[in-house]
Design an enzyme around this catalytic site. Structure first.
Site: not given
Ligand code: PBG
Length: 329
Positions: A199, A209, A220, A236, A251, A277, A316
């Site tokens: 990730k 967000r 992060r 990982e 991801k 997203s 989505y």
């Molecule tokens: C963390 C989480 C995130 C997403 C899924 N789980 C946000 C992040 O890591 O900042 C992002 C999913 C997306 O952008 O569609 N709980």
């Protein structure tokens, strides 16, 4: 007369021919719908940065789950958005059996039973007032091991609410093993872990967000991976598998298809990709401007994930696209 004997174009002459020789096919059962449910709202709330996606009420989530099951998709991944005033430094709504996510899990279970695989996000960012994926130490840094204790508690609460698959998405070291032990100790041996193995700290999470009303300031980068690194994903991966991951995920999606391929080439567990997203938003925005063909772009991106080795795709567009597959001749 041309000397050509090899003509790959022969196999591209008609739609039926192309369909016959296609190496990659999409099926509704490849798709998982991520869905947001927000506490304390009376109507579904549109997410401005993700046109077509909403923060559900508990009721509209039930309906969305029923529609998803009807469309034949594989599963649903739930994200809970608590009332702002309930967020705190340790993310209390995440371990409250009556927290919004836990209620939603019970609702969806009551609605669709075992027709969909019911999954939940196992992370603190939606429930903390600072928006980080973990608890902070006295200097404001994300405290890995203290966070693991919170995840362990959350995991048990989510399992008790009916989640069949948990998605630990916080990128804490040791999270898969720690959560696995906590689940087993509580008698939840059958609850599976979909590890967010690779990730990355991505700009493409931007619209999410808003979707979860995130309180995050900053980034992060001390826990999510550096986009510059590919080999690190394999490290990982080794750790997650050693800790007991049942499935693994890469991801974001499209910018990391090389990582997806590397992971898919070496594992013996199912592999998921998350079309996040920002990827959704880019396609929707360009389509809205008339700059790309929306439906073709969606199909092409989903096909790319499968071609790159994904067994499952979180998107989505899951329900919509499954509907389209069903209608195809
Ligand atoms: C963390 C989480 C995130 C997403 C899924 N789980 C946000 C992040 O890591 O900042 C992002 C999913 C997306 O952008 O569609 N709980």
């Amino acid at each position: 007369m041309s000397e050509l004997t090899e003509r790959p174009r022969r196999l591209r002459t008609t739609a039926a021919m192309r369909r016959m020789v296609a190496e990659t096919r999409l099926h509704p059962a490849d798709l998982i719908l991520p869905a947001f449910v927000r506490e304390g709202i009376a109507e579904p709330a549109p997410i401005g940065t993700m046109p077509g996606v909403v923060q559900h009420t508990r009721d509209s989530l039930r309906k969305a789950a029923a529609t998803a099951a009807e469309a034949g998709i594989a599963g649903i991944m739930l994200f809970g958005v608590p009332e702002e005033a309930k967020k705190d430094a340790i993310g209390s709504p995440g371990t409250d059996p009556d927290g919004i996510l836990q209620r939603a899990l019970r609702d969806v279970r009551a609605e669709v039973g075992e027709e969909l695989v019911i999954m939940s996000d196992l992370c603190l960012d939606e429930v903390t007032d600072h928006g980080h994926c973990g608890v902070l130490d006295e200097r404001g840094r994300v405290d890995n091991d203290a966070t693991l204790e919170r995840y362990a508690e959350m995991a048990v609460v989510q399992a008790e609410a009916g989640a069949q698959v948990l998605g630990p998405s916080g990128m804490m070291d040791g999270q898969v093993g720690h959560v696995r032990r906590a689940l087993d100790a509580a008698g939840h041996q059958d609850v599976a872990l979909l590890a967010y193995t690779a990730k990355y700290a991505s700009a493409f999470y931007g619209p999410f967000r808003e979707a979860v009303n995130s309180s995050l300031k900053g980034d992060r980068k001390t826990y999510q991976q550096d986009p510059a690194n590919g080999r690190e994903a394999l490290r990982e991966l080794e750790l997650d598998l050693a800790e007991g991951a049942d499935m693994v995920m890469v991801k974001p999606g499209l910018p990391y298809l090389d990582v997806l391929r590397r992971v898919a080439d070496v594992v013996t567990v199912p592999v998921a990709a998350y079309q996040i997203s920002g990827e959704y938003a880019m396609v929707e925005a360009a389509a809205e401007k008339g700059w790309i063909d929306r439906d073709r772009a969606i199909e092409e991106t989903l096909t790319a994930f499968k071609r790159a080795g994904a067994d499952m795709i979180l998107t989505y567009w899951a329900t919509e696209f499954a509907g389209r597959l069903g209608r195809r001749a």
